[in-house]
Scaffold this active site. Structure first.
Site, PDB file in Angstrom:
ATOM      1  CD  GLU A  33      25.787 -21.730  15.541  1.00 51.76           C
ATOM      2  OE1 GLU A  33      24.728 -22.217  15.943  1.00 51.76           O
ATOM      3  OE2 GLU A  33      26.103 -21.718  14.342  1.00 51.76           O
ATOM      4  CB  CYS A 188      14.219 -28.613   4.174  1.00 53.55           C
ATOM      5  SG  CYS A 188      13.038 -29.803   4.818  1.00 53.55           S
ATOM      6  CB  CYS A 195      10.558 -31.234  -2.491  1.00 55.16           C
ATOM      7  SG  CYS A 195       9.876 -31.025  -0.829  1.00 55.16           S
ATOM      8  CB  CYS A 198      15.574 -31.110  -1.710  1.00 51.55           C
ATOM      9  SG  CYS A 198      16.303 -31.924  -0.287  1.00 51.55           S
ATOM     10  CB  CYS A 204      12.858 -36.771   1.347  1.00 52.54           C
ATOM     11  SG  CYS A 204      11.794 -35.892   2.493  1.00 52.54           S
TER      12      CYS A 204
END
Ligand code: SF4
Length: 344
Positions: A33, A188, A195, A198, A204
């Site tokens: 991370e 994204c 899109c 997606c 959205c």
């Protein structure tokens, strides 16, 4: 609903073979991370594997010399992350008996662990219901809910955290969290989001209002202040003089080129080195841009012949030119050296 769609989407399309996904060890998750905070996955993988080879446990990291840690970080940039990793490892060794804390209140106090990183550690390693909100996830939520302001604004960020919290599923938090990250990173995307691929296209708002190119809003531009510095690139028999930056300011703990007050480099060289002679090869200015300011580096590249190995200055080394690439140097300095020597 959104969480359910994302979890289903991940089964088919999510990333499942990243090296830090092999187990849920909090040490592994934490290192990945932190590395991923400012760096792309493709770059991080090799660094992550080498880092864990060198520091396989949190205790090995805590007991390591900070110079070794910096060395392993070399090339990733944003060295504060490496210092924070080491500081946190020491705190976990000393205050948590070497066991990674699993409470949000403890994690958030550790150097370099913010709310989103704490959320990722809790979700991935401890299967706890905590949200994340890294840059990619901010973008997904901003578009999904048609939030138009810049995500760095307090009000906007508060709204996004509210959404992040609200959407958390009761089950499969690990898969959900990974799915969110994957959607932001692979579909994204900042420019030209894909899109049609997606799973959230129906919900959205940005897509439906044809606003994906405007949301999220970019950070407002402002003129950055400029700071000037004089630096010396001193060469002696294919080695370069480096000094350790010990002061608590930018690039602390890294090796760098000497920074001097005088604009006449020979004054500093005469005062600090035993030399036979010196010759200026080139002089110039390079500018490096940081988040809060620009650093204008007025540099002088000069060749010297030293009389013996004695340096009068503390914390210096003569580093062979071929070792520069792998050394823990600030990237603007590394770039400058490489440009002066026309190295790739
Ligand atoms: S539809 Fe497009 S803009 Fe909306 S979340 Fe999906 S990829 Fe992003």
């Amino acid at each position: 609903m959104i969480a359910k769609v994302l979890i289903q989407w991940h089964t088919k399309h999510g990333r499942k073979n990243l090296p830090w996904q092999k187990n849920f060890d909090p040490y592994h998750i934490w290192v990945s991370e932190i590395m991923l905070q400012q760096t792309q996955v493709a770059t991080v993988i090799e660094y992550y594997q080498n880092f864990l080879k060198k520091f396989p446990t949190i205790l090995s990291l805590a007991n390591a010399d900070i110079d070794e840690v910096m060395q392993s970080w070399s090339g990733l940039g944003y060295y504060r992350r490496a210092r924070n990793l080491h500081d946190t490892a020491v705190m976990i060794r000393d205050s948590f008996k070497g066991q990674f804390p699993n409470r949000y209140e403890d994690l958030i106090k550790l150097p370099g662990i913010g709310r989103s990183t704490a959320g990722a550690i809790l979700a991935f390693s401890f299967n706890k219901k905590y949200p994340i909100l890294d840059g990619n996830v901010k973008r997904v939520f901003s578009r999904l809910y048609g939030i138009e302001g810049w995500s760095g604004l307090t009000l906007v960020e508060k709204k996004l955290w509210g959404i992040a919290q609200e959407l958390l599923p009761d089950k499969s938090i690990r898969i959900y969290t990974q799915a969110l990250m994957d959607l932001g990173a692979t579909i994204c995307k900042k420019n030209n989001p894909e899109c049609p691929q997606c799973p959230l296209i129906k919900q959205c708002l940005a897509f439906n209002k044809k606003l994906t190119h405007l949301i999220p809003a970019s950070k407002p531009k402002k003129d950055l202040p400029i700071m000037d510095t004089n630096i010396l690139l001193i060469e002696n028999a294919k080695t370069i003089l480096l000094t350790k930056r010990t002061e608590k300011k930018v690039w602390q703990g890294l090796w760098s080129l000497p920074e001097v007050d005088s604009t006449d480099p020979r004054v500093w060289v005469k005062k600090n080195l035993y030399i036979h002679q010196s010759q200026i090869i080139t002089q110039g200015t390079k500018t490096a841009t940081f988040s809060h300011y620009k650093l204008r580096m007025h540099f002088t590249h000069l060749n010297v012949q030293i009389k013996n190995d004695m340096n009068q200055i503390k914390n210096t080394i003569w580093m062979p030119l071929e070792e520069i690439e792998g050394a823990a140097l600030p990237s603007p300095i590394k770039v400058l050296i490489k440009q002066c020597y026309k190295l790739k």
